[in-house]
Design a protein around this motif. Structure first.
Motif, PDB file in Angstrom:
ATOM      1  N   SER A 170       0.837  -1.209   0.000  1.00  0.00           N
ATOM      2  CA  SER A 170       0.000   0.000   0.000  1.00  0.00           C
ATOM      3  C   SER A 170       0.872   1.259   0.000  1.00  0.00           C
ATOM      4  N   ILE A 171       1.951   1.233   0.775  1.00  0.00           N
ATOM      5  CA  ILE A 171       2.864   2.387   0.796  1.00  0.00           C
ATOM      6  C   ILE A 171       3.565   2.528  -0.537  1.00  0.00           C
ATOM      7  N   SER A 172       3.982   1.408  -1.132  1.00  0.00           N
ATOM      8  CA  SER A 172       4.651   1.456  -2.445  1.00  0.00           C
ATOM      9  C   SER A 172       3.719   2.013  -3.507  1.00  0.00           C
ATOM     10  N   ILE A 173       2.424   1.608  -3.480  1.00  0.00           N
ATOM     11  CA  ILE A 173       1.456   2.114  -4.464  1.00  0.00           C
ATOM     12  C   ILE A 173       1.260   3.621  -4.288  1.00  0.00           C
ATOM     13  N   GLU A 174       1.151   4.061  -3.036  1.00  0.00           N
ATOM     14  CA  GLU A 174       0.973   5.498  -2.787  1.00  0.00           C
ATOM     15  C   GLU A 174       2.171   6.292  -3.313  1.00  0.00           C
ATOM     16  N   ILE A 175       3.371   5.804  -3.035  1.00  0.00           N
ATOM     17  CA  ILE A 175       4.582   6.495  -3.521  1.00  0.00           C
ATOM     18  C   ILE A 175       4.610   6.504  -5.047  1.00  0.00           C
ATOM     19  N   PHE A 176       4.288   5.367  -5.659  1.00  0.00           N
ATOM     20  CA  PHE A 176       4.292   5.266  -7.118  1.00  0.00           C
ATOM     21  C   PHE A 176       3.320   6.269  -7.745  1.00  0.00           C
ATOM     22  N   ALA A 177       2.089   6.352  -7.208  1.00  0.00           N
ATOM     23  CA  ALA A 177       1.088   7.253  -7.788  1.00  0.00           C
ATOM     24  C   ALA A 177       1.523   8.715  -7.660  1.00  0.00           C
ATOM     25  N   LYS A 178       2.031   9.096  -6.515  1.00  0.00           N
ATOM     26  CA  LYS A 178       2.438  10.486  -6.315  1.00  0.00           C
ATOM     27  C   LYS A 178       3.627  10.850  -7.197  1.00  0.00           C
ATOM     28  N   LYS A 179       4.579   9.955  -7.333  1.00  0.00           N
ATOM     29  CA  LYS A 179       5.759  10.255  -8.142  1.00  0.00           C
ATOM     30  C   LYS A 179       5.412  10.315  -9.629  1.00  0.00           C
ATOM     31  N   VAL A 180       4.517   9.468 -10.080  1.00  0.00           N
ATOM     32  CA  VAL A 180       4.107   9.516 -11.492  1.00  0.00           C
ATOM     33  C   VAL A 180       3.402  10.828 -11.800  1.00  0.00           C
ATOM     34  N   VAL A 181       2.479  11.241 -10.940  1.00  0.00           N
ATOM     35  CA  VAL A 181       1.765  12.502 -11.161  1.00  0.00           C
ATOM     36  C   VAL A 181       2.732  13.683 -11.100  1.00  0.00           C
ATOM     37  N   SER A 182       3.688  13.620 -10.182  1.00  0.00           N
ATOM     38  CA  SER A 182       4.689  14.688 -10.109  1.00  0.00           C
ATOM     39  C   SER A 182       5.550  14.741 -11.368  1.00  0.00           C
ATOM     40  N   TYR A 183       5.878  13.576 -11.921  1.00  0.00           N
ATOM     41  CA  TYR A 183       6.661  13.542 -13.162  1.00  0.00           C
ATOM     42  C   TYR A 183       5.838  14.022 -14.354  1.00  0.00           C
ATOM     43  N   CYS A 184       4.533  13.783 -14.332  1.00  0.00           N
ATOM     44  CA  CYS A 184       3.681  14.158 -15.470  1.00  0.00           C
ATOM     45  C   CYS A 184       3.518  15.664 -15.606  1.00  0.00           C
ATOM     46  N   GLU A 185       3.699  16.413 -14.537  1.00  0.00           N
ATOM     47  CA  GLU A 185       3.492  17.855 -14.620  1.00  0.00           C
ATOM     48  C   GLU A 185       4.624  18.556 -15.358  1.00  0.00           C
ATOM     49  N   ASN A 186       5.721  17.859 -15.597  1.00  0.00           N
ATOM     50  CA  ASN A 186       6.845  18.456 -16.314  1.00  0.00           C
ATOM     51  C   ASN A 186       6.542  18.478 -17.810  1.00  0.00           C
ATOM     52  N   PRO A 187       6.580  19.646 -18.473  1.00  0.00           N
ATOM     53  CA  PRO A 187       6.284  19.690 -19.923  1.00  0.00           C
ATOM     54  C   PRO A 187       7.251  18.876 -20.764  1.00  0.00           C
ATOM     55  N   GLY A 188       8.440  18.584 -20.256  1.00  0.00           N
ATOM     56  CA  GLY A 188       9.428  17.832 -21.028  1.00  0.00           C
ATOM     57  C   GLY A 188       9.345  16.336 -20.859  1.00  0.00           C
ATOM     58  N   ASN A 189       8.260  15.824 -20.257  1.00  0.00           N
ATOM     59  CA  ASN A 189       8.159  14.380 -20.068  1.00  0.00           C
ATOM     60  C   ASN A 189       7.809  13.691 -21.389  1.00  0.00           C
ATOM     61  N   ALA A 190       7.864  12.372 -21.356  1.00  0.00           N
ATOM     62  CA  ALA A 190       7.490  11.568 -22.529  1.00  0.00           C
ATOM     63  C   ALA A 190       6.133  10.943 -22.233  1.00  0.00           C
ATOM     64  N   PRO A 191       5.016  11.562 -22.674  1.00  0.00           N
ATOM     65  CA  PRO A 191       3.689  11.076 -22.251  1.00  0.00           C
ATOM     66  C   PRO A 191       3.396   9.655 -22.694  1.00  0.00           C
ATOM     67  N   PHE A 192       3.750   9.299 -23.933  1.00  0.00           N
ATOM     68  CA  PHE A 192       3.455   7.948 -24.410  1.00  0.00           C
ATOM     69  C   PHE A 192       4.295   6.905 -23.665  1.00  0.00           C
ATOM     70  N   ALA A 193       5.576   7.216 -23.451  1.00  0.00           N
ATOM     71  CA  ALA A 193       6.425   6.292 -22.708  1.00  0.00           C
ATOM     72  C   ALA A 193       5.925   6.139 -21.268  1.00  0.00           C
ATOM     73  N   SER A 194       5.532   7.246 -20.635  1.00  0.00           N
ATOM     74  CA  SER A 194       4.986   7.174 -19.270  1.00  0.00           C
ATOM     75  C   SER A 194       3.710   6.334 -19.247  1.00  0.00           C
TER      76      SER A 194
END
Length: 637
Positions: free
Chosen positions: A416-440
């Motif tokens: 449960s802790i790993s899932i929470e960390i994963f979800a927050k880090k993915v959303v934090s990475y998605c806010e960067n305009p230079g991310n790779a949306p399809f790869a993510s």
């Protein structure tokens, strides 16, 4: 005058060192040496002969020949021809044809007034071959020598001309050879360039393979180290569990005893509470009966007053009753607050369900953290590092998804802790305009296909970061919000140092979130289930067009979604998707244009161009993952 052919007898005779019959098999060098020798001897003989020529004017004309004595005059045919061309006076002279000789009698010839015969005699003595009876043979030999000399000269001339021709040919051949050599050199240079390019490509491929091998080796080493660390941690964890189990057993005994005491206390407390509730219930019933009676009395009284006012023609003031006013205000505020959101009922239910799951997960994790002294900083760092390293390369996506699945299934940490960390880090990475949306999106689908609860938690985090992923829009009303800044914070604007971020920065982040969401719903992978697939994207588009108004926030969200998911939606739904685009063009864009907001011009143009140019027929850039990254750079070199 015709030439006379002379046949030389088969005998070896030499006259003044010159052979009458030359060797037939001379080489060129022998011929040249013989010619040089012949020229030397002829020069000597010619010098002596010229002094004795009777017809040259070097002699004194005042001499007389001896009377009664004959002499022989010989001349070669070529000499006669030369003499005819040089001087016309020699034509009238009598010459003897080669091969025959005649004697002329000079009895009556007078050559000079001088009577001195000694000069005449001495002159004829110098050239005895003309006066001797055997001069005919010597003359023939001399003619043969002259013919041989001419023939040798002709041969030399022919040889020289042949040599000159050969030299010219050789020069031409050399020039053509040089041209061929130059062309060959240029061809070799071009081939060398091609070979260099091929060699550089091979070097690039070798370098790529080497870097890949190095990376694999490093990953292997890191895996080995991680295994060692895990084994050591498992050993320590086993020790800790043994000690913890002992403590748990002791605690269990104490808790059992405490539970017995607590059960007894709870029983007594329940009995006390039941008695109190019974008393309270009786009191409440009495109060209700009294309130009902009072209400009846008040209603009768109000009815009487109203009837009196009606009959008296007074103004109606029932709406201004204090009780009605106090009861109606809360309902009006609640209704107004409910009308602030523009959202479909189904979308709102899904959002609330996901947020409820996220709340339950966070509460559970809070309890785990409070009951345990475990430090999850390193685990969180590993998850964050793998998410930040996601790139649009097939091998990279697979390796990062595999690593994340291992981290989320790590038995050392609660899932449960790993899932929470994963979800927050993915959303934090998605806010960067230079991310790779399809790869993510590929990584999200691969991870959630193995760990299904992570999808709802991730979507809940995404809804909290960007309400347009629901889709949902919050209207601005002055009666609810104290200021514009308060409204901006409510829809997701960030605040730093007491200042709210600019609308441009907010729209960039909103666009990044929507691109990742659009890429997520259209991602399809063989033998992998996407729990939030293309049907959810179709439902999002329908809810968006049915419920949300047209403004700069919804325009940016719709544009980003179509850019990412339009291609896949058209391939799946065909004409139905075209109908959706017609709704966008005829309703949504018309409403946007009617607002006359300059900031919307770019977004309106992009959406209109997307529909008119049918860009949904073209696969968006980055949708197909690259096979490699480094080799392409070196090959385009």
């Amino acid at each position: 005058m015709g030439a006379v052919k002379l046949n030389i007898r088969n005998c070896s005779q030499r006259v003044d060192g010159v052979a009458a019959e030359p060797e037939p098999d001379w080489s060129f060098d022998d011929l040249v040496s013989e010619l040089n020798d012949l020229e030397t001897r002829l020069a000597n003989s010619t010098s002596s002969t010229e002094r004795s020529i009777p017809f040259e004017k070097t002699r004194s004309r005042g001499r007389e020949l001896e009377k009664g004595r004959g002499f022989v005059l010989r001349a070669d045919e070529y000499e006669m021809e030369d003499s005819e061309s040089e001087d016309d006076d020699h034509v009238d002279k009598a010459l003897v044809v080669a091969g025959s000789a005649k004697r002329f009698t000079c009895d009556e010839l007078y050559l000079s007034d001088s009577d001195d015969d000694s000069d005449v005699v001495s002159g004829f003595e110098v050239r005895p071959c003309l006066m001797d009876e055997l001069g005919e043979v010597e003359g023939s030999l001399f003619e043969l020598a002259q013919e041989h000399q001419l023939r040798v000269k002709d041969e030399i001339r022919n040889k020289i001309s042949a040599l000159e021709t050969a030299l010219v040919n050789e020069t031409q051949n050399s020039a053509s050879s040089l041209l061929r050599v130059e062309k060959y050199r240029e061809t070799r240079q071009e081939l060398d360039k091609k070979f260099d390019t091929q060699y550089q490509r091979r070097i690039a491929e070798a370098l790529d393979n080497h870097l890949t091998a190095v990376q694999r080796d490093r990953e292997l080493r890191s895996q080995i180290e991680e295994r060692k660390i895990r084994s050591d941690a498992a050993y320590e964890e086993a020790k800790r569990k043994v000690a913890f189990e002992k403590l748990q057993q002791e605690k269990a005994k104490a808790e059992a005893e405490a539970k017995l005491r607590a059960a007894e206390d709870a029983k007594r407390e329940a009995e006390r509470k039941a008695a109190m509730e019974a008393r309270n219930q009786a009191a409440m019933e009495a109060e209700k009966r009294a309130a009902v009676a009072e209400a009846e009395k008040r209603a009768v009284k109000e009815a009487n007053e109203i009837s009196k006012r009606v009959t008296s023609g007074g103004t109606r003031q029932a709406a201004g009753h204090p009780t009605d006013t106090t009861s109606s205000l809360p309902n009006a505020e609640t209704k107004e607050y409910g009308n602030m959101y523009r959202v479909a009922a189904s979308a709102l239910n899904l959002e609330q369900g996901r947020l409820q799951k996220l709340k339950e997960l966070c509460d559970k994790n809070q309890v785990i953290r409070s009951s345990s002294n475990e430090d999850y900083t390193r685990h969180e760092g590993n998850i964050s590092r793998n998410i930040r390293q996601i790139r649009g390369v097939r091998d990279n996506v697979r390796s990062k998804a595999t690593e994340l699945i291992k981290l989320l299934n790590d038995p050392r940490y609660p899932q449960s802790i790993s899932i929470e960390i994963f979800a927050k880090k993915v959303v934090s990475y998605c806010e960067n305009p230079g991310n790779a949306p399809f790869a993510s999106a590929y990584v999200i689908v691969l991870v959630t296909s193995q760990i299904s609860p992570a999808m709802d938690i991730l979507l809940a985090e995404l809804h909290m970061a960007c309400l347009y992923t629901v889709p949902k829009h919050l209207l601005y009303k002055k009666s609810v919000f104290q200021s514009k800044e308060s409204y901006f914070r409510s829809i997701g604007y960030r605040e730093a140092d007491g200042k709210v971020e600019s609308t441009e920065d907010y729209l960039k982040r909103l666009e990044s979130y929507m691109k990742v969401y659009g890429a997520l719903v259209q991602t399809e992978t063989t033998n992998v289930q996407n729990y939030h697939g293309l049907q959810e994207g179709w439902a999002w588009l329908a809810r968006f067009l049915n419920a949300l108004p047209a403004n700069q926030y919804t325009a940016v969200a719709l544009n980003a979604f179509l850019q990412m998911a339009g291609f896949a939606l058209f391939r799946r739904y065909k004409s139905q998707f075209l109908k959706m685009l017609n709704v966008v063009s005829e309703n949504f864009l018309v409403d946007l244009k009617s607002r006359n907001i300059p900031e919307l011009t770019k977004t309106i143009t992009e959406i209109q161009t997307y529909i008119e140019d049918k860009k949904f027929l073209q696969e968006p850039e980055g949708r197909s993952l690259q096979s490699n990254l480094l080799s392409n750079v070196y090959v385009n070199y």
